[in-house]
Design a protein around this motif. Sequence first.
Motif, PDB file in Angstrom:
ATOM      1  N   UNK A  47       0.920  -1.168   0.087  1.00 52.29           N
ATOM      2  CA  UNK A  47       0.045   0.277  -0.008  1.00 52.29           C
ATOM      3  C   UNK A  47       0.831   1.223   0.101  1.00 52.29           C
ATOM      4  N   UNK A  48       0.347   2.544  -0.532  1.00 53.13           N
ATOM      5  CA  UNK A  48       0.953   3.626  -0.618  1.00 53.13           C
ATOM      6  C   UNK A  48       0.250   4.699   0.354  1.00 53.13           C
ATOM      7  N   UNK A  49       0.858   5.137   1.156  1.00 55.46           N
ATOM      8  CA  UNK A  49      -0.067   6.070   1.896  1.00 55.46           C
ATOM      9  C   UNK A  49       0.067   7.443   1.105  1.00 55.46           C
ATOM     10  N   UNK A  50      -1.313   8.149   1.599  1.00 58.85           N
ATOM     11  CA  UNK A  50      -1.770   9.615   0.727  1.00 58.85           C
ATOM     12  C   UNK A  50      -0.402  10.549   1.333  1.00 58.85           C
ATOM     13  N   UNK A  51       0.221  10.543   2.101  1.00 61.04           N
ATOM     14  CA  UNK A  51       0.938  11.444   2.474  1.00 61.04           C
ATOM     15  C   UNK A  51       2.534  11.149   1.579  1.00 61.04           C
ATOM     16  N   UNK A  52       2.657  10.018   1.074  1.00 64.35           N
ATOM     17  CA  UNK A  52       3.786   9.985  -0.080  1.00 64.35           C
ATOM     18  C   UNK A  52       3.413  10.500  -1.278  1.00 64.35           C
ATOM     19  N   UNK A  53       2.202  10.539  -1.536  1.00 64.53           N
ATOM     20  CA  UNK A  53       1.506  11.106  -2.829  1.00 64.53           C
ATOM     21  C   UNK A  53       1.493  12.445  -2.590  1.00 64.53           C
ATOM     22  N   UNK A 102      -5.835   0.330   3.434  1.00 67.64           N
ATOM     23  CA  UNK A 102      -5.551  -0.632   4.600  1.00 67.64           C
ATOM     24  C   UNK A 102      -5.086   0.221   5.703  1.00 67.64           C
ATOM     25  N   UNK A 103      -5.589   0.111   6.558  1.00 64.97           N
ATOM     26  CA  UNK A 103      -5.495   1.168   7.826  1.00 64.97           C
ATOM     27  C   UNK A 103      -4.429   0.573   8.680  1.00 64.97           C
ATOM     28  N   UNK A 104      -3.798   1.558   9.558  1.00 62.96           N
ATOM     29  CA  UNK A 104      -2.988   1.156  10.393  1.00 62.96           C
ATOM     30  C   UNK A 104      -1.401   1.599   9.743  1.00 62.96           C
ATOM     31  N   UNK A 105      -0.343   1.318  10.779  1.00 60.11           N
ATOM     32  CA  UNK A 105       0.873   1.589  10.274  1.00 60.11           C
ATOM     33  C   UNK A 105       1.337   0.779   9.103  1.00 60.11           C
ATOM     34  N   UNK A 106       1.990   1.246   7.968  1.00 62.89           N
ATOM     35  CA  UNK A 106       2.319   0.607   6.816  1.00 62.89           C
ATOM     36  C   UNK A 106       1.181   0.472   6.131  1.00 62.89           C
ATOM     37  N   UNK A 107      -0.043   0.987   6.199  1.00 60.53           N
ATOM     38  CA  UNK A 107      -1.079   0.787   5.386  1.00 60.53           C
ATOM     39  C   UNK A 107      -0.996   1.999   4.211  1.00 60.53           C
ATOM     40  N   UNK A 108      -2.219   2.185   3.757  1.00 62.50           N
ATOM     41  CA  UNK A 108      -2.339   3.185   2.543  1.00 62.50           C
ATOM     42  C   UNK A 108      -3.412   2.767   1.387  1.00 62.50           C
ATOM     43  N   UNK A 109      -3.246   2.810   0.379  1.00 59.31           N
ATOM     44  CA  UNK A 109      -4.126   2.652  -0.786  1.00 59.31           C
ATOM     45  C   UNK A 109      -3.335   1.652  -1.555  1.00 59.31           C
ATOM     46  N   UNK A 110      -4.132   0.845  -2.230  1.00 65.45           N
ATOM     47  CA  UNK A 110      -3.733   0.096  -3.482  1.00 65.45           C
ATOM     48  C   UNK A 110      -4.691   0.094  -4.458  1.00 65.45           C
ATOM     49  N   UNK A 111      -4.311  -0.103  -5.623  1.00 63.32           N
ATOM     50  CA  UNK A 111      -5.275  -0.147  -6.810  1.00 63.32           C
ATOM     51  C   UNK A 111      -6.099  -1.365  -6.638  1.00 63.32           C
TER      52      UNK A 111
END
Lengths: 152, 152
Positions: free
Chosen positions: A25-31, A58-67
Amino acid sequence: MKLTTKGRYAVTAMLDLALHGESGPVSLAEISVRQEISLSYLEQLFSKLRRNGLVISTRGPGGGYSVARELHQVAVSEIICAVNESVDATQCGGKENCHSHGRCLTHDLWEGLSAQIEEFLSSVSLQDMIDRQRVQNASLRQDKVMVQRPYA
Amino acid sequence: MKLTTKGRYAVTAMLDLALHGESGPVSLAEISVRQEISLSYLEQLFSKLRRNGLVISTRGPGGGYSVARELHQVAVSEIICAVNESVDATQCGGKENCHSHGRCLTHDLWEGLSAQIEEFLSSVSLQDMIDRQRVQNASLRQDKVMVQRPYA
DNA sequence: CACATAACCCAGCAATTTAGTCAAGTATTA
DNA sequence: TAATACTTGACTAAATTGCTGGGTTATGTG
């Protein structure tokens, strides 16, 4: 089918996700940092993208969004429609609003053209855009120059 | 290339002009009634259309607007660009704003797609839209797709 | 368990765009 | 000259855009 900067932001963010989402997953902060889009605006956009089934969160640490699907199964038109979601109804929805004949005629003319554009954007997937870029620029430097941007 | 209701209004008005302009200039008041667009808004739009050389104005009684060129020489993209005239410059105009590599990459991807849309709309003229409508009205199902699929 | 991470949610706000009204012009023709 | 019709500008209400900032929940890890 509306084509504004909002749709461009969404497509840009989805492309970023596609390009960096291979290892989880990629966090919105990165984007936010990479694409220089405010975090809160990304949250708004991805809320709609998620509700339209284009991304998985995907919530929590290391989480983010995936296509949510394979890249070649995500059409650009879907992304743009997801964040607009006005559904427009284009005034005269073919019912009683068409008073004069001229109104109906030119309205249909525009609708036909609009359908063409949407059909075109439906035929372009995220994978298509990436592939095409790879063909054009045979030698890309993928070095990450992670410059600290104001949205950090 | 921005595609909003404003552009649709402009294209609709130009189509009205094309369909009713065979016997001389068409007044904005006529278009306003037929297309249900406020007269003052039409004035704003046609002011830009005139400055971009798409229409010619005729003043005095019996005056109005005429399409400046032959209908097949007026592209839909020109109409839309004329009323938007933001020229945008799309933030990062390829100069110094592209800080990170990721920004440039996805930006270019979007630019490429945007160019495709503009290219498509450049290939559609007012005459094309009218002709196409005539074909459809002859109860012929659209079997030929106007859209070229550049990624297919 | 505590804590940091990150998605989620929401209220609001400045800037811009949209679509329109109103008023005062100017050019042209009958 | 009077009527017609385009031209211009100021102004406005509504919607959209993009963002700030506050929270809450879920979930990994030490």
